[in-house]
Design a protein around this motif. Structure first.
Motif, PDB file in Angstrom:
ATOM      1  N   ASP A   1      -1.995   0.294  -9.860  1.00 20.50           N
ATOM      2  CA  ASP A   1      -3.402   0.536  -9.539  1.00 20.50           C
ATOM      3  C   ASP A   1      -4.034  -0.763  -9.058  1.00 20.50           C
ATOM      4  O   ASP A   1      -3.948  -1.789  -9.729  1.00 20.50           O
TER       5      ASP A   1
ATOM      6  N   PRO B   1      -7.608  -2.135  -6.951  1.00 16.14           N
ATOM      7  CA  PRO B   1      -8.850  -1.908  -6.202  1.00 16.14           C
ATOM      8  C   PRO B   1      -8.838  -2.551  -4.819  1.00 16.14           C
ATOM      9  O   PRO B   1      -9.557  -2.100  -3.930  1.00 16.14           O
TER      10      PRO B   1
ATOM     11  N   TYR C   1       0.839  -1.208   0.000  1.00 13.94           N
ATOM     12  CA  TYR C   1       0.000   0.000   0.000  1.00 13.94           C
ATOM     13  C   TYR C   1       0.871   1.254   0.000  1.00 13.94           C
ATOM     14  O   TYR C   1       0.575   2.238  -0.672  1.00 13.94           O
TER      15      TYR C   1
ATOM     16  N   ARG D   1      -9.561   3.035   1.854  1.00 13.69           N
ATOM     17  CA  ARG D   1     -10.509   4.127   1.616  1.00 13.69           C
ATOM     18  C   ARG D   1     -10.788   4.857   2.922  1.00 13.69           C
ATOM     19  O   ARG D   1     -10.860   4.246   3.985  1.00 13.69           O
TER      20      ARG D   1
ATOM     21  N   GLU E   1      -7.110  -0.064  -2.674  1.00 19.59           N
ATOM     22  CA  GLU E   1      -7.970   1.121  -2.607  1.00 19.59           C
ATOM     23  C   GLU E   1      -9.103   0.913  -1.604  1.00 19.59           C
ATOM     24  O   GLU E   1      -9.424   1.787  -0.819  1.00 19.59           O
ATOM     25  N   ASP E   2      -9.669  -0.258  -1.641  1.00 16.94           N
ATOM     26  CA  ASP E   2     -10.768  -0.545  -0.727  1.00 16.94           C
ATOM     27  C   ASP E   2     -10.292  -0.589   0.725  1.00 16.94           C
ATOM     28  O   ASP E   2     -10.901   0.000   1.613  1.00 16.94           O
TER      29      ASP E   2
END
Lengths: 128, 128
Positions: free
Chosen positions: B118, B120, A69, B127, B123-124
């Motif tokens: 990139d 997801p 991350y 968030r 990202e999740d």
DNA sequence: ATAAAGGTTCCAGTCACGGGAGGGTCAAGC
DNA sequence: GCTTGACCCTCCCGTGACTGGAACCTTTAT
């Protein structure tokens, strides 16, 4: 922020947050009184950790995910591999539990559940 | 029988059998050399225990089930209640895992898994 | 006589925390 | 200034159900 507020914001018990510090996941600053002083970033890491744990990732996996991350140059393939491994593990657990469930529900369905001693559940467990 | 043979017959590791003795599940006799000497009945109890554990019953539940198994005047309702409780617990675990699985598989499916950063999944997790 | 295989006890570690003791600190009200 | 109560600290033990390993003894085979 003190630990209590972070606990409220993240939904993680204070005990758990202290544990996460112990294992080197966050290293909050300390005030003159010895209290932990969490930055927004610390809190964000804890949210990340809480979510990942909620998805069944082990602490070690979380370490890997956190490193990815924070690595802007990561390859999403590395993330996907960790997630896929966890998914496989979850599937295995579900399969195990469903096998148990099958046998057990069958036995339960055939047990009278009354005052008599005859019981297919015990018979099955004790069969020679 | 020595512990090795019982281990082979029951499929339980010798370590586990010793542990079951520790917690008072079996109390095999001892030979002059200090070796455990298992009777057929001891072995049968271990088989029972192994099967019950395999169905997800806790050690404490196994204790209850064993007592019922040895009680000729038991009511099958008592057995059924324990089994039903375990079944409910198994269902809860399955539901938890399936919820995890749903979210995670969705994320995995949407992750390219290539060399680009990139992702997801991250990202999740991160968030705000 | 020796070596391998099997047995013994005891202690520590696993995983991810949770409980509780024993104590220090802070803000509010009297 | 004093007390009260909420908050914080560290440290240690306990969880469930085993598993690993050290250090040692006994049996069996060569």
């Amino acid at each position: 922020m003190n630990i209590g507020e972070v606990s409220k914001n993240t939904g993680l018990p204070a005990k758990t947050i202290r544990y996460y510090e112990d294992i080197g996941f966050v290293t909050p600053a300390r005030g003159d009184n010895g209290y932990r002083s969490f930055s927004e970033k610390d809190q964000h890491k804890l949210v990340f950790l809480g979510r990942a744990r909620g998805l069944g990732f082990s602490i070690e996996d979380c370490r890997t995910l956190m490193a990815l991350y924070e690595d802007q140059g990561r390859a999403s393939a590395d993330v996907k591999r960790v997630a896929q491994k966890n998914l496989t593990e979850i599937d295995r657990k579900i399969a195990d539990l469903q096998a148990m469930r099958g046998t057990l529900s069958h036995l339960v369905a055939h047990c009278a559940g009354d005052g008599r001693p005859d019981c297919p559940i015990l018979e099955d467990l004790g069969r020679v």
